[in-house]
Motif scaffolding. Structure first.
Motif, PDB file in Angstrom:
ATOM      1  N   ILE A  61      33.746  29.384  34.643  1.00 16.04           N
ATOM      2  CA  ILE A  61      34.277  30.640  34.756  1.00 16.04           C
ATOM      3  C   ILE A  61      34.737  30.683  36.355  1.00 16.04           C
ATOM      4  N   GLN A  62      33.850  30.403  37.249  1.00 13.57           N
ATOM      5  CA  GLN A  62      34.139  30.343  38.593  1.00 13.57           C
ATOM      6  C   GLN A  62      35.448  29.537  39.027  1.00 13.57           C
ATOM      7  N   THR A  68      34.276  34.139  43.419  1.00 17.00           N
ATOM      8  CA  THR A  68      33.369  33.888  44.690  1.00 17.00           C
ATOM      9  C   THR A  68      32.065  33.641  43.978  1.00 17.00           C
ATOM     10  N   PHE A  69      31.265  33.105  45.044  1.00 20.35           N
ATOM     11  CA  PHE A  69      29.970  32.882  44.666  1.00 20.35           C
ATOM     12  C   PHE A  69      29.161  34.085  44.437  1.00 20.35           C
ATOM     13  N   ALA A  70      29.344  35.267  45.091  1.00 19.36           N
ATOM     14  CA  ALA A  70      28.600  36.394  44.720  1.00 19.36           C
ATOM     15  C   ALA A  70      29.203  37.124  43.537  1.00 19.36           C
ATOM     16  N   GLN A  71      30.483  36.892  43.270  1.00 21.45           N
ATOM     17  CA  GLN A  71      31.131  37.454  41.801  1.00 21.45           C
ATOM     18  C   GLN A  71      30.195  36.610  40.600  1.00 21.45           C
ATOM     19  N   VAL A  72      30.062  35.279  41.016  1.00 20.74           N
ATOM     20  CA  VAL A  72      29.377  34.481  39.701  1.00 20.74           C
ATOM     21  C   VAL A  72      28.077  34.828  39.545  1.00 20.74           C
ATOM     22  N   SER A 121      40.576  38.300  31.487  1.00 25.14           N
ATOM     23  CA  SER A 121      41.428  37.517  32.194  1.00 25.14           C
ATOM     24  C   SER A 121      41.040  37.552  34.041  1.00 25.14           C
ATOM     25  N   SER A 122      39.988  38.327  34.074  1.00 27.24           N
ATOM     26  CA  SER A 122      39.727  38.656  35.406  1.00 27.24           C
ATOM     27  C   SER A 122      38.100  38.688  35.594  1.00 27.24           C
ATOM     28  N   ILE A 123      37.458  38.249  36.791  1.00 26.46           N
ATOM     29  CA  ILE A 123      36.041  38.174  37.024  1.00 26.46           C
ATOM     30  C   ILE A 123      35.670  39.661  36.882  1.00 26.46           C
ATOM     31  N   GLY A 124      36.399  40.739  37.420  1.00 28.40           N
ATOM     32  CA  GLY A 124      36.027  42.267  37.476  1.00 28.40           C
ATOM     33  C   GLY A 124      35.818  42.672  36.026  1.00 28.40           C
ATOM     34  N   VAL A 472      30.755  25.420  48.948  1.00 29.31           N
ATOM     35  CA  VAL A 472      29.539  24.547  49.249  1.00 29.31           C
ATOM     36  C   VAL A 472      28.293  25.121  48.371  1.00 29.31           C
ATOM     37  N   GLN A 473      28.247  26.579  48.347  1.00 34.66           N
ATOM     38  CA  GLN A 473      27.183  27.406  47.828  1.00 34.66           C
ATOM     39  C   GLN A 473      26.934  26.787  46.176  1.00 34.66           C
ATOM     40  N   VAL A 474      28.318  26.271  45.732  1.00 32.43           N
ATOM     41  CA  VAL A 474      28.216  26.100  44.334  1.00 32.43           C
ATOM     42  C   VAL A 474      28.321  24.416  44.242  1.00 32.43           C
ATOM     43  N   GLY A 475      28.107  23.804  45.162  1.00 31.68           N
ATOM     44  CA  GLY A 475      28.121  22.388  45.023  1.00 31.68           C
ATOM     45  C   GLY A 475      29.562  21.685  45.098  1.00 31.68           C
TER      46      GLY A 475
END
Length: 539
Positions: A61-62, A68-72, A121-124, A472-475
């Motif tokens: 999904i990301q 972004t990391f926070a959105q995930v 189709s959007s993270i929101g 990097v926060q998600v590798g």
């Protein structure tokens, strides 16, 4: 609230018996206890499955939606928060309007929200419909327990609740494997689309089998202000934890949200002592054992859900596994939770909950410490050892929660206590993702620049540094197109090493939380109401 129930007539032979000897035999499928159990299990399975199946889909999904990391994080947090905050309110809705109707509305809404996510189709949009998933899922959980209480006689109710709990545990643990299969062989949308046919099955079964029932003294009002205060306080707390890495822990905005959260919790507690029908009757917490059970569920979920969030990124983005391979590597965790649950039930019956729960949290603490030692070269055998130990440790807590929390509540408040148990787990899962996410983000931010410089890589601008940190926060190595292979290899090493350092610190924090939970578990005891009957129903 009272344990006695009155039932709507659905046809000849369906009228409830109020005799002390227990429910009278049912005619046909309507109200049959074991078919009722199967029906509610199908519905509850969707809710429990979605708590962890999305963890495997998060990387896809990301990447697909450029999140972004926070959105995930909010894909998980939005679901857990909505589910947790609404659970107790949903239980009262079931008491007022009937658990059968509440359950069926929850099934339809959950399946519809799942389909909407798959079409997003959007993270929101994904996060928004995840919140709706949580709200409708909250209708399912307490309604399912209420239906079981009404259809099973006292001597068989514990068995039914045990099977119901195992379905939740197995679904929670099996989510990563099913998610891996779907993400790899279909797409991440299929993780949500699968709920549509399952929802249809639950709806059809529910229409044919479930028997309506509601409390004799059903509530006539709802604690709307209490719901608003608790929801606002939880939102401010988790929002502050998620945004702190971006704003900084010393920033005024971070502490403003934390302060508003603390004020919200204080006002909520004050209001609950004044309102006629509170959202959470605070008198429940006069029982030390019940309070300890609730705290234990929160701490367990912080360690489990928070830790699992990073493990999926570790397996896929650091070790380069496919989604299905990542799910299979979590099979020891799944298997030990399923195998360990009935064993834990036997131990709790013989020894009481205190020793098994304390031992389970000790095993969880050791497993999380072991996971802090994982690195880029760790083999599958070592990973499997720690995952198996984690599953073995979690099983007693999953199984024992009902006896510790519900059993120590007055019989007339057992429904509220059941909702409180589920809410504690969901809140803990949300806090775990937020707290350990904040730990990970802070560690990556503090280490990345130094590791980058030590590797001899070109200096980054502040904007580039922020983008690299998010990756990097998600590798994920922040490699730009056209980067020479040698430089790309260095960036990959730096990204993975920095991610590992963040995950290790987050795992140590989770181990510390589990260690604290050991002492909380020692305050639990078998409930005085654990052997009480289920009330009146059909069988």
């Amino acid at each position: 609230m009272t344990s006695q129930t009155t039932l709507d007539k659905t046809g000849p032979g369906d009228e409830a018996s109020a005799s002390p000897s227990g429910p009278a035999p049912a005619a046909g499928l309507r109200g049959h206890p074991w078919f009722t159990l199967i029906t509610v299990a199908v519905g509850v399975m969707m809710v429990a499955l979605d708590g962890t199946i999305v963890a495997i889909a998060n990387p896809a999904i990301q990447k697909d939606l450029g999140a972004t990391f926070a959105q995930v994080q909010w894909i998980t947090n939005g679901y857990f928060l909505a589910l947790a905050v609404a659970l107790i309110t949903a239980g009262k809705l079931g008491d007022r309007f009937g658990h059968r109707q509440t359950f069926l509305i929850g099934v339809v809404g959950f399946a519809a929200a799942s389909g909407a996510i798959g079409l997003s189709s959007s993270i929101g949009a994904v996060v928004t419909f995840r919140v709706f998933q949580g709200l409708f899922g909250a209708l399912l959980m307490p309604a399912a327990l209420g239906l079981l209480r009404a259809t099973f006689p006292a001597e068989k109710l514990n068995m039914a609740i045990g099977i119901w709990g195992m379905v939740i545990g197995a679904s929670t643990a099996g989510g990563p494997i099913l998610g891996g299969v779907l993400v790899e062989h279909v797409n991440w949308q299929s993780v949500f689309f699968i709920n549509v046919p399952v929802g249809v099955i639950a709806l059809v079964l529910g229409g044919l089998i479930l028997l309506d029932h509601r409390a004799e003294n059903a509530p006539r009002s709802f604690d709307l202000l209490g719901i608003g205060l608790l929801s606002g306080a939880m939102f401010c707390l988790v929002w502050a934890l998620i945004k702190a890495p971006e704003w900084g822990w010393g920033d005024g905005k971070t502490w403003a949200f934390i302060a508003v959260s603390v004020l919200g919790f204080a006002l909520f507690a004050f209001w609950e002592t004044r309102v006629k029908e509170p959202l959470i009757p605070l008198g429940l917490f006069r029982s030390v054992a019940l309070s300890a059970g609730v705290v234990l569920m929160v701490l367990m979920a912080i360690a489990f859900m928070g830790g699992l969030f990073f493990v999926t990124f570790y397996l896929q983005n650091v070790h380069g596994m496919s989604p299905i391979d990542a799910g299979l590597h979590l099979l020891p965790l799944t298997g030990m939770m399923i195998v360990g649950s009935p064993l834990a039930g036997v131990m709790i019956t013989k020894l009481g909950p205190r020793v098994p729960l304390a031992g389970g949290m000790a095993a969880t603490a050791i497993a999380m410490y072991g996971m802090s030692t994982l690195d880029t070269d760790t083999g599958s055998a070592v990973m499997s050892l720690w995952f198996a130990l984690l599953g073995l440790g979690l099983a007693p807590v999953m199984v024992g929660a009902t006896e510790v929390i519900v059993g120590n509540a007055p019989l007339e408040l057992s429904g509220v206590a059941g909702g409180l148990q589920q809410a504690a787990m969901q809140i803990g899962g949300s806090l775990g993702t937020a707290v350990l996410g904040a730990v990970m983000a802070s560690k990556v931010d503090s280490d990345l620049a130094g590791n980058w410089k030590a590797a001899g890589l070109p200096a980054l601008t502040p904007a580039q540094q922020a983008q690299a940190s998010e990756a990097v926060q998600v590798g994920v190595p922040p490699i730009a197109k056209g980067t020479p292979e040698a430089i790309a290899a260095k960036i990959t090493d730096v990204a993975h090493d920095t991610f590992i350092s963040g995950m290790s610190l987050a795992s140590l924090v989770a181990a510390g939380v589990a260690a604290v939970a050991i002492f909380v578990a020692l305050l639990t005891k078998k409930g005085a109401n654990a052997e009480a009957g289920a009330g009146v129903g059909h069988i």
